[in-house]
Design a protein around this motif. Structure first.
Motif, PDB file in Angstrom:
ATOM      1  N   ASP A  27      15.863 -21.292 -60.683  1.00  0.00           N
ATOM      2  CA  ASP A  27      15.039 -20.176 -61.149  1.00  0.00           C
ATOM      3  C   ASP A  27      14.816 -19.156 -60.036  1.00  0.00           C
ATOM      4  O   ASP A  27      14.857 -17.956 -60.273  1.00  0.00           O
ATOM      5  CB  ASP A  27      13.689 -20.666 -61.664  1.00  0.00           C
ATOM      6  CG  ASP A  27      13.823 -21.442 -62.968  1.00  0.00           C
ATOM      7  OD1 ASP A  27      14.811 -21.206 -63.694  1.00  0.00           O
ATOM      8  OD2 ASP A  27      12.956 -22.280 -63.249  1.00  0.00           O
ATOM      9  N   VAL A  28      14.614 -19.645 -58.834  1.00  0.00           N
ATOM     10  CA  VAL A  28      14.402 -18.745 -57.698  1.00  0.00           C
ATOM     11  C   VAL A  28      15.673 -17.944 -57.419  1.00  0.00           C
ATOM     12  O   VAL A  28      15.625 -16.736 -57.186  1.00  0.00           O
ATOM     13  CB  VAL A  28      13.946 -19.534 -56.448  1.00  0.00           C
ATOM     14  CG1 VAL A  28      13.928 -18.643 -55.223  1.00  0.00           C
ATOM     15  CG2 VAL A  28      12.580 -20.151 -56.694  1.00  0.00           C
ATOM     16  N   ILE A  29      16.805 -18.621 -57.484  1.00  0.00           N
ATOM     17  CA  ILE A  29      18.080 -17.942 -57.267  1.00  0.00           C
ATOM     18  C   ILE A  29      18.313 -16.912 -58.367  1.00  0.00           C
ATOM     19  O   ILE A  29      18.713 -15.773 -58.107  1.00  0.00           O
ATOM     20  CB  ILE A  29      19.247 -18.950 -57.208  1.00  0.00           C
ATOM     21  CG1 ILE A  29      19.151 -19.786 -55.926  1.00  0.00           C
ATOM     22  CG2 ILE A  29      20.584 -18.230 -57.264  1.00  0.00           C
ATOM     23  CD1 ILE A  29      20.125 -20.937 -55.874  1.00  0.00           C
ATOM     24  N   ALA A  30      18.045 -17.308 -59.612  1.00  0.00           N
ATOM     25  CA  ALA A  30      18.234 -16.382 -60.738  1.00  0.00           C
ATOM     26  C   ALA A  30      17.317 -15.174 -60.598  1.00  0.00           C
ATOM     27  O   ALA A  30      17.739 -14.036 -60.825  1.00  0.00           O
ATOM     28  CB  ALA A  30      17.971 -17.093 -62.058  1.00  0.00           C
ATOM     29  N   GLU A  31      16.072 -15.409 -60.207  1.00  0.00           N
ATOM     30  CA  GLU A  31      15.140 -14.289 -60.032  1.00  0.00           C
ATOM     31  C   GLU A  31      15.609 -13.370 -58.906  1.00  0.00           C
ATOM     32  O   GLU A  31      15.549 -12.150 -59.020  1.00  0.00           O
ATOM     33  CB  GLU A  31      13.732 -14.798 -59.736  1.00  0.00           C
ATOM     34  CG  GLU A  31      12.741 -13.669 -59.617  1.00  0.00           C
ATOM     35  CD  GLU A  31      11.334 -14.145 -59.324  1.00  0.00           C
ATOM     36  OE1 GLU A  31      10.543 -13.318 -58.844  1.00  0.00           O
ATOM     37  OE2 GLU A  31      11.017 -15.325 -59.561  1.00  0.00           O
ATOM     38  N   ASP A  35      16.490  -9.521 -59.302  1.00  0.00           N
ATOM     39  CA  ASP A  35      15.864  -8.503 -58.444  1.00  0.00           C
ATOM     40  C   ASP A  35      16.922  -7.678 -57.710  1.00  0.00           C
ATOM     41  O   ASP A  35      16.725  -6.504 -57.443  1.00  0.00           O
ATOM     42  CB  ASP A  35      14.925  -9.154 -57.423  1.00  0.00           C
ATOM     43  CG  ASP A  35      13.649  -9.685 -58.059  1.00  0.00           C
ATOM     44  OD1 ASP A  35      13.344  -9.285 -59.206  1.00  0.00           O
ATOM     45  OD2 ASP A  35      12.957 -10.501 -57.409  1.00  0.00           O
ATOM     46  N   LEU A  36      18.036  -8.324 -57.392  1.00  0.00           N
ATOM     47  CA  LEU A  36      19.117  -7.632 -56.701  1.00  0.00           C
ATOM     48  C   LEU A  36      19.849  -6.674 -57.639  1.00  0.00           C
ATOM     49  O   LEU A  36      20.208  -5.559 -57.260  1.00  0.00           O
ATOM     50  CB  LEU A  36      20.100  -8.656 -56.130  1.00  0.00           C
ATOM     51  CG  LEU A  36      21.289  -8.118 -55.341  1.00  0.00           C
ATOM     52  CD1 LEU A  36      20.804  -7.483 -54.049  1.00  0.00           C
ATOM     53  CD2 LEU A  36      22.256  -9.235 -55.040  1.00  0.00           C
ATOM     54  N   LEU A  37      20.065  -7.087 -58.878  1.00  0.00           N
ATOM     55  CA  LEU A  37      20.818  -6.278 -59.832  1.00  0.00           C
ATOM     56  C   LEU A  37      20.029  -5.108 -60.401  1.00  0.00           C
ATOM     57  O   LEU A  37      20.598  -4.063 -60.702  1.00  0.00           O
ATOM     58  CB  LEU A  37      21.322  -7.151 -60.981  1.00  0.00           C
ATOM     59  CG  LEU A  37      22.415  -8.150 -60.636  1.00  0.00           C
ATOM     60  CD1 LEU A  37      22.707  -9.016 -61.837  1.00  0.00           C
ATOM     61  CD2 LEU A  37      23.661  -7.440 -60.169  1.00  0.00           C
ATOM     62  N   HIS A 115      16.992  -3.496 -69.681  1.00  0.00           N
ATOM     63  CA  HIS A 115      15.879  -4.034 -70.460  1.00  0.00           C
ATOM     64  C   HIS A 115      15.913  -5.563 -70.453  1.00  0.00           C
ATOM     65  O   HIS A 115      14.875  -6.214 -70.267  1.00  0.00           O
ATOM     66  CB  HIS A 115      15.956  -3.497 -71.898  1.00  0.00           C
ATOM     67  CG  HIS A 115      14.919  -4.080 -72.803  1.00  0.00           C
ATOM     68  ND1 HIS A 115      13.598  -3.724 -72.745  1.00  0.00           N
ATOM     69  CD2 HIS A 115      15.022  -5.009 -73.791  1.00  0.00           C
ATOM     70  CE1 HIS A 115      12.922  -4.409 -73.648  1.00  0.00           C
ATOM     71  NE2 HIS A 115      13.771  -5.192 -74.300  1.00  0.00           N
ATOM     72  N   ASN A 116      17.102  -6.137 -70.643  1.00  0.00           N
ATOM     73  CA  ASN A 116      17.229  -7.595 -70.636  1.00  0.00           C
ATOM     74  C   ASN A 116      16.911  -8.187 -69.275  1.00  0.00           C
ATOM     75  O   ASN A 116      16.308  -9.256 -69.178  1.00  0.00           O
ATOM     76  CB  ASN A 116      18.627  -8.014 -71.081  1.00  0.00           C
ATOM     77  CG  ASN A 116      18.867  -7.763 -72.555  1.00  0.00           C
ATOM     78  OD1 ASN A 116      17.924  -7.641 -73.332  1.00  0.00           O
ATOM     79  ND2 ASN A 116      20.119  -7.659 -72.948  1.00  0.00           N
ATOM     80  N   VAL A 117      17.314  -7.500 -68.197  1.00  0.00           N
ATOM     81  CA  VAL A 117      17.005  -7.967 -66.841  1.00  0.00           C
ATOM     82  C   VAL A 117      15.500  -7.971 -66.631  1.00  0.00           C
ATOM     83  O   VAL A 117      14.933  -8.946 -66.120  1.00  0.00           O
ATOM     84  CB  VAL A 117      17.713  -7.094 -65.781  1.00  0.00           C
ATOM     85  CG1 VAL A 117      17.126  -7.313 -64.403  1.00  0.00           C
ATOM     86  CG2 VAL A 117      19.198  -7.390 -65.762  1.00  0.00           C
ATOM     87  N   ALA A 118      14.826  -6.893 -67.040  1.00  0.00           N
ATOM     88  CA  ALA A 118      13.374  -6.822 -66.871  1.00  0.00           C
ATOM     89  C   ALA A 118      12.683  -7.904 -67.697  1.00  0.00           C
ATOM     90  O   ALA A 118      11.741  -8.556 -67.225  1.00  0.00           O
ATOM     91  CB  ALA A 118      12.880  -5.442 -67.278  1.00  0.00           C
ATOM     92  N   ALA A 122      10.536 -11.029 -66.097  1.00  0.00           N
ATOM     93  CA  ALA A 122       9.148 -11.284 -66.483  1.00  0.00           C
ATOM     94  C   ALA A 122       8.989 -12.695 -67.042  1.00  0.00           C
ATOM     95  O   ALA A 122       8.013 -13.395 -66.744  1.00  0.00           O
ATOM     96  CB  ALA A 122       8.700 -10.252 -67.511  1.00  0.00           C
ATOM     97  N   ARG A 123       9.945 -13.137 -67.854  1.00  0.00           N
ATOM     98  CA  ARG A 123       9.882 -14.479 -68.437  1.00  0.00           C
ATOM     99  C   ARG A 123       9.930 -15.548 -67.350  1.00  0.00           C
ATOM    100  O   ARG A 123       9.126 -16.479 -67.335  1.00  0.00           O
ATOM    101  CB  ARG A 123      11.043 -14.688 -69.414  1.00  0.00           C
ATOM    102  CG  ARG A 123      10.978 -16.034 -70.153  1.00  0.00           C
ATOM    103  CD  ARG A 123      12.221 -16.285 -70.976  1.00  0.00           C
ATOM    104  NE  ARG A 123      13.396 -16.568 -70.184  1.00  0.00           N
ATOM    105  CZ  ARG A 123      13.670 -17.749 -69.627  1.00  0.00           C
ATOM    106  NH1 ARG A 123      12.841 -18.747 -69.746  1.00  0.00           N
ATOM    107  NH2 ARG A 123      14.780 -17.914 -68.928  1.00  0.00           N
ATOM    108  N   ARG A 124      10.838 -15.381 -66.406  1.00  0.00           N
ATOM    109  CA  ARG A 124      10.963 -16.377 -65.335  1.00  0.00           C
ATOM    110  C   ARG A 124       9.754 -16.368 -64.409  1.00  0.00           C
ATOM    111  O   ARG A 124       9.308 -17.419 -63.958  1.00  0.00           O
ATOM    112  CB  ARG A 124      12.247 -16.153 -64.545  1.00  0.00           C
ATOM    113  CG  ARG A 124      13.473 -16.550 -65.339  1.00  0.00           C
ATOM    114  CD  ARG A 124      14.735 -16.343 -64.536  1.00  0.00           C
ATOM    115  NE  ARG A 124      15.909 -16.649 -65.310  1.00  0.00           N
ATOM    116  CZ  ARG A 124      16.524 -17.824 -65.296  1.00  0.00           C
ATOM    117  NH1 ARG A 124      16.069 -18.783 -64.526  1.00  0.00           N
ATOM    118  NH2 ARG A 124      17.584 -18.021 -66.033  1.00  0.00           N
ATOM    119  N   LYS A 125       9.230 -15.184 -64.143  1.00  0.00           N
ATOM    120  CA  LYS A 125       8.062 -15.095 -63.279  1.00  0.00           C
ATOM    121  C   LYS A 125       6.875 -15.788 -63.948  1.00  0.00           C
ATOM    122  O   LYS A 125       6.137 -16.529 -63.309  1.00  0.00           O
ATOM    123  CB  LYS A 125       7.730 -13.628 -62.989  1.00  0.00           C
ATOM    124  CG  LYS A 125       6.730 -13.453 -61.857  1.00  0.00           C
ATOM    125  CD  LYS A 125       6.521 -11.996 -61.543  1.00  0.00           C
ATOM    126  CE  LYS A 125       7.696 -11.487 -60.755  1.00  0.00           C
ATOM    127  NZ  LYS A 125       7.478 -10.141 -60.227  1.00  0.00           N
TER     128      LYS A 125
END
Length: 142
Positions: A27-31, A35-37, A115-118, A122-125
């Motif tokens: 999850d941390v890596i995905a977040e 954040d990078l993208l 939109h999907n990235v945001a 938010a979901r992962r956070k």
């Protein structure tokens, strides 16, 4: 100097082992990736928007030029055939419209991706905060 890369590599291996071993490491890596993208997607969207604006402006100039050439051709006393040039301008205008449509579709896909990235961020956070793993990040200085 030769010991520095070895030390750096072993530090990176230990850090990656800690991330992989933790249950929320993915999850941390995905977040981090999200954040990078996100800034890159936003910047690309801005560039596409500016290109689309310039395409519209170019199309308007081509229309004005074609109209002006037709008007000049009608008022010329000398038989000057401007029709091939008008046709070239209209063909260029058609290509500009085609490229503009492609850019519009690409921009819409970028908007949906952003939109999907945001939404995913938010979901992962929220998920990390709920599990108690996530704490507010503060930049650490080495």
């Amino acid at each position: 100097m030769t010991s520095f890369p070895v030390c750096l590599c072993s530090t990176m291996k230990m850090a990656s082992a800690v991330v992989v071993d933790s249950s929320s490491g993915k999850d941390v890596i995905a977040e981090g990736m999200l954040d990078l993208l996100k800034p890159a997607i936003q910047q690309l969207d801005l560039h596409v928007h500016s290109v689309r604006e310039s395409q519209v402006e170019l199309r308007e100039h081509i229309d004005n030029l074609a109209t002006e050439l037709c008007r000049i051709n009608e008022h010329q006393k000398v038989a000057l055939d401007l029709d091939p040039y008008v046709k070239k301008l209209l063909n260029a205008r058609r290509r500009v419209v085609l490229v503009n449509n492609i850019l519009q579709n690409a921009q819409e896909r970028l908007r949906r991706l952003n939109h999907n990235v945001a939404k995913e961020t938010a979901r992962r956070k929220t998920m990390l905060e709920a599990s108690g793993v996530f704490t507010s990040r503060t930049p650490t200085k080495p």
